[in-house]
Design a protein around this motif. Structure first.
Motif, PDB file in Angstrom:
ATOM      1  N   HIS A  62      51.423  27.882  48.610  1.00 49.85           N
ATOM      2  CA  HIS A  62      50.368  28.777  48.128  1.00 49.85           C
ATOM      3  C   HIS A  62      50.463  28.947  46.603  1.00 49.85           C
ATOM      4  N   HIS A  67      47.389  27.138  44.016  1.00 47.45           N
ATOM      5  CA  HIS A  67      47.017  27.785  42.747  1.00 47.45           C
ATOM      6  C   HIS A  67      47.322  26.936  41.529  1.00 47.45           C
ATOM      7  N   HIS A  76      40.703  26.687  47.037  1.00 42.33           N
ATOM      8  CA  HIS A  76      41.349  27.974  47.244  1.00 42.33           C
ATOM      9  C   HIS A  76      40.707  29.079  46.408  1.00 42.33           C
ATOM     10  N   HIS A  80      39.088  32.690  47.276  1.00 37.79           N
ATOM     11  CA  HIS A  80      39.343  33.962  46.593  1.00 37.79           C
ATOM     12  C   HIS A  80      38.033  34.652  46.222  1.00 37.79           C
ATOM     13  N   HIS A 156      46.953  40.223  46.655  1.00 34.48           N
ATOM     14  CA  HIS A 156      46.899  38.855  46.126  1.00 34.48           C
ATOM     15  C   HIS A 156      45.477  38.500  45.685  1.00 34.48           C
TER      16      HIS A 156
HETATM   17 ZN   LIG Z   1      45.670  32.486  46.749  1.00 35.55          ZN
END
Ligand SMILES: [Zn+2]
Ligand SMILES: [Zn+2]
Length: 196
Positions: A62, A67, A76, A80, A156
């Motif tokens: 992750h 990222h 990803h 978000h 997060h």
């Molecule tokens: Zn993330």
């Protein structure tokens, strides 16, 4: 009639969960059936080791793949931006990633049987991660553990993606100081203050 984009995503995600479950079950049954006699204990230990190894792997994938690596990061960050839109890494790409980071090294280091057992454990962890992540965004659970994970994952999503990378556990965030416990909580989650 062609599927809408949302319906298409829903179907793809359902397939992802379904295929992951079949892969875990299929590999488990196949290993139980074909493993040479006398290796049962070692295979059980291999599965347990793979399951335990999934936790830091989940954190690292992750933090450093989803990222940092451009292709994965694109998907990803879209998740978000739209947390409930069922945007996930395509099943085949996810399977290739697990194969590359778990199955190939486990096979090379431990051989086909133990390597398969470690892969089964890690795949089970991956499946638990997938179901947990889905529940965090789409479930309304009263289970305390899930609520804690939900709060963690909301941090997060809200705090500039610099903290709380663990989904099924916050352990590795604490170890590597990405738990950001001093940061303010996400605005969308009400905070109950005691004794005030
Ligand atoms: Zn993330
Ligand atoms: Zn998420």
């Amino acid at each position: 009639m062609p599927l809408s984009r949302t319906e298409h995503r829903r179907q793809a995600h359902r397939n992802d969960l379904w295929l992951g479950s079949v892969a875990v079950l299929g590999l488990g049954v196949w290993l139980a059936w074909r493993t040479p006699a006398g290796m049962g204990l070692a295979m059980g230990a291999g599965v347990a080791a793979g399951l335990v190894a999934w936790s830091p792997l989940e954190y690292a994938l992750h933090r450093f793949v989803l990222h940092r690596l451009p292709l994965f990061e694109g998907w990803h960050l879209e998740h978000h931006r739209q947390p409930t839109a069922l945007i996930y890494i395509p099943t085949l790409l996810g399977a290739a990633l697990i194969g590359l980071v778990v199955w190939v090294p486990a096979w090379a280091l431990l051989g086909p049987w133990l390597g398969g057992a470690v892969t089964l454990g890690a795949l089970t962890g991956y499946l638990a991660y997938t179901f947990t992540h889905h529940a965090l965004h789409h479930g309304a659970s009263r289970i305390a553990w899930l609520q804690r994970r939900k709060y963690w994952h909301a941090k997060h999503h809200h705090l500039a993606h610099g903290c709380c990378f663990g989904v099924t556990s916050g352990f590795w965030d604490r170890v590597f100081h990405t738990d950001s416990h001093k940061a303010p909580p996400p605005v969308s989650i009400p905070v109950v203050r005691r004794g005030g």
